[in-house]
Design an enzyme around this catalytic site. Structure first.
Site, mmCIF file in Angstrom:
data_model
loop_
_atom_site.group_PDB
_atom_site.id
_atom_site.type_symbol
_atom_site.label_atom_id
_atom_site.label_comp_id
_atom_site.label_asym_id
_atom_site.label_seq_id
_atom_site.Cartn_x
_atom_site.Cartn_y
_atom_site.Cartn_z
ATOM 1 N N ASP A 13 -31.731 -0.020 14.329
ATOM 2 C CA ASP A 13 -30.312 -0.247 14.013
ATOM 3 C C ASP A 13 -30.098 -1.144 12.795
ATOM 4 O O ASP A 13 -29.114 -1.889 12.718
ATOM 5 C CB ASP A 13 -29.568 -0.826 15.235
ATOM 6 C CG ASP A 13 -29.739 0.045 16.459
ATOM 7 O OD1 ASP A 13 -29.799 1.285 16.284
ATOM 8 O OD2 ASP A 13 -29.815 -0.497 17.570
ATOM 9 N N LYS A 16 -30.425 2.189 8.712
ATOM 10 C CA LYS A 16 -31.225 3.217 8.025
ATOM 11 C C LYS A 16 -30.389 4.450 7.715
ATOM 12 O O LYS A 16 -30.530 5.053 6.657
ATOM 13 C CB LYS A 16 -32.413 3.649 8.914
ATOM 14 C CG LYS A 16 -33.355 2.534 9.284
ATOM 15 C CD LYS A 16 -34.408 2.993 10.270
ATOM 16 C CE LYS A 16 -33.886 3.344 11.637
ATOM 17 N NZ LYS A 16 -33.334 2.224 12.412
ATOM 18 N N GLY A 40 -29.811 6.484 16.825
ATOM 19 C CA GLY A 40 -28.370 6.569 16.596
ATOM 20 C C GLY A 40 -28.114 6.041 15.201
ATOM 21 O O GLY A 40 -28.269 4.853 14.953
ATOM 22 N N HIS A 41 -27.824 6.926 14.271
ATOM 23 C CA HIS A 41 -27.652 6.532 12.867
ATOM 24 C C HIS A 41 -26.198 6.749 12.461
ATOM 25 O O HIS A 41 -25.713 7.880 12.450
ATOM 26 C CB HIS A 41 -28.600 7.350 11.975
ATOM 27 C CG HIS A 41 -30.047 7.133 12.299
ATOM 28 N ND1 HIS A 41 -31.060 7.894 11.792
ATOM 29 C CD2 HIS A 41 -30.658 6.210 13.086
ATOM 30 C CE1 HIS A 41 -32.220 7.465 12.252
ATOM 31 N NE2 HIS A 41 -32.002 6.443 13.050
ATOM 32 N N GLN A 223 -35.877 4.383 14.700
ATOM 33 C CA GLN A 223 -36.419 3.165 15.306
ATOM 34 C C GLN A 223 -36.941 2.215 14.214
ATOM 35 O O GLN A 223 -36.407 2.249 13.114
ATOM 36 C CB GLN A 223 -37.505 3.489 16.356
ATOM 37 C CG GLN A 223 -36.968 4.176 17.601
ATOM 38 C CD GLN A 223 -36.761 5.666 17.439
ATOM 39 O OE1 GLN A 223 -37.646 6.380 17.007
ATOM 40 N NE2 GLN A 223 -35.601 6.153 17.795
#
Ligand code: GDP
Ligand code: IMO
Ligand code: MG
Length: 428
Positions: A13, A16, A40-41, A223
């Site tokens: 988080d 990225k 989750g991006h 990650q």
């Protein structure tokens, strides 16, 4: 060659997705190489919010191809849902492909992940319950189902049968839960294969040819290094290699092809899930950072744990990844906090002072970070677009990080929106 790798340097988080989105405008390929829909991006385009889980964040801007390579574990249902969401916003997705070698997350992987996490008295990792660990386990145990298998009914049925024999016994006898039906799963996944068949392709040859042709290839990590299966805080990690090294096995690219190794770190630290976190702020200030930085998981909605920047772990992450370009995100979140603390060393349980990261996860709980204090700033920095527009103390903060790590910060992110960046050097 023009290859770019974006990886996270903390516990995930770091932003990225936003950085990949920015860089993908000039990329011919954007490639995911590990993880799955545990990621989750988040990308903001104006006021519109996109949260990508399995799709490369390049899907929004990349004019070329977006590839989910062999190292990724793919939940086909999650893939279709995400494709539909993107298309419902008027964007095209016919440039998204999946490697035939990618492993498929099956319903029994998700159940196994969930039952283990819910087991009373177990050491909960705090996983996303997306079936990531169990899918990678089957890959390594050589019993996994690959995307290519979805296109061959005989192979698919046989593999599901074999797997369910073992998994159902575990579900029924150990977890005391109902088993799964072979036929039902077979029909469902055969239909998913049929639906996705035009997107399931060989990817390694095309990626390598593109590298040889000098195209811009961006590898997007999910990650981060502190969640790496080998170099993170094991066992409180994910089940893949989110390092630059992961690109080689996760996309079939030789190490000699990797040039620009971009490490993304937040100006402070967050972690979601369990495990040690030496610089954690389990107090009012930590809560303040959570609220200002909106630190809630993009996949599970869980509040993220927050803390000071930890240069000891960041140095470890840069070393393993060979980072040659740093990105610092969310500097704006620190506005108004003074003094700011940065951990530069740890005091061990037997009072030794060290400046390297340890392999002993259990000992890490007893390590005390040793901090340097820096004066903060109060000016709003969200509209700064050049480095000189930053207040002197914000620059000092960035330069302190650069001096400690010996790596230049090439981009400072000062807000969630696509354009809120201070770019100090054009990489493309
Ligand atoms: P990722 O998993 O590394 O892609 O990061 P996430 O998207 O899960 O979390 C980063 C969060 O911070 C997202 O909500 C982004 O919109 C937001 N973000 C990214 N960069 C910045 C920044 O510079 N400032 C602020 N305030 N928010 C940012
Ligand atoms: P992005 O790409 C933050 C964490 C989980 C848990 C551990 C193992 O958005 O940075 P898993 O479901 O992978 O088996 O969970 O890893 N985790 C993440 N934390 N960001 C992520 O992805 C994460 N993906 C997994 O919370 O602690
Ligand atoms: Mg995330």
């Amino acid at each position: 060659m023009s290859t770019y790798v974006v990886v996270g340097l903390q516990y995930g988080d770091e932003g990225k997705g936003k950085i990949t989105d920015v860089l993908s405008a000039k990329s011919d390929y954007v490639v995911r190489f590990q993880g799955g829909d545990n990621a989750g991006h988040t990308v903001y385009v104006g006021d519109e919010k996109f949260v990508l889980h399995l799709l490369p964040s390049g899907v929004l801007q990349c004019k070329g191809k977006c590839i989910i390579a062999n190292g990724v574990v793919v939940n086909p249902k999650a893939f279709i849902k995400e494709i539909e969401q993107i298309e419902s916003k008027g964007l095209k997705t016919d440039h998204v492909f999946i490697s035939r070698r990618s492993h498929v997350i099956m319903p029994y992987h998700i159940l196994l992940d969930t039952y283990r996490e819910e087991e009373q008295g177990g050491t909960q990792i705090g996983t996303t319950k997306k079936g990531i660990g169990p899918c990678y386990e089957d890959k390594i145990a050589r019993v996994g189902i690959r995307m290519i298998d979805l296109l061959n009914p005989e192979v698919l049925r046989e593999k599901i049968e074999k797997n369910l024999k073992v998994k159902n016994s575990l579900f029924e006898k150990y977890f005391e839960k109902p088993g799964l039906d072979v036929e039902e799963i077979f029909q469902e996944f055969l239909a998913l294969g049929e639906r996705l068949k035009d997107r399931i392709v060989d990817t390694e040859l095309e990626i390598n040819e593109a590298i040889q042709e000098g195209k811009n290839i961006l590898f997007e990590g999910a990650q981060a290094l502190m969640l790496d299966i080998d170099f993170g805080t094991y066992p409180y990690v994910t089940s893949s290699s989110p390092s630059t090294g992961g690109v080689c096995t996760g996309a079939g690219v030789p190490p000699t092809a990797l040039e620009n190794l971009i490490g993304v770190a937040k100006a402070y630290t967050t972690r979601v899930g369990n495990g040690p976190f030496p610089t954690e702020l389990d107090n009012e200030l930590g809560e303040k950072i959570r609220q200002i930085g909106f630190e809630f998981g993009a996949t599970t909605g869980r509040p993220r744990r927050t803390g000071w920047l930890d240069l000891v772990s960041l140095k470890h992450a840069c070393m393993i990844n060979g980072i040659n370009n740093l990105v610092i995100t969310k500097l704006d979140v620190l506005t108004g906090i003074s003094p700011l603390k940065i951990a530069t060393k740890y005091k061990t349980e037997d009072s030794k002072i060290i400046d390297y990261f340890t392999s002993s996860t259990t000992k890490l709980y007893d390590y005390e970070p040793i901090y340097e204090e820096l004066e903060g700033w109060t000016e709003d920095i969200t509209n700064a677009r050049t480095y000189d527009e930053l207040p002197a103390n914000a620059k000092k903060y960035i330069e302190f990080i650069e001096a400690y790590l010996g790596i230049n910060v090439y981009l400072v992110s000062v807000g969630p929106e696509r354009s809120q960046n201070i770019i100090r050097k054009e990489l493309f």
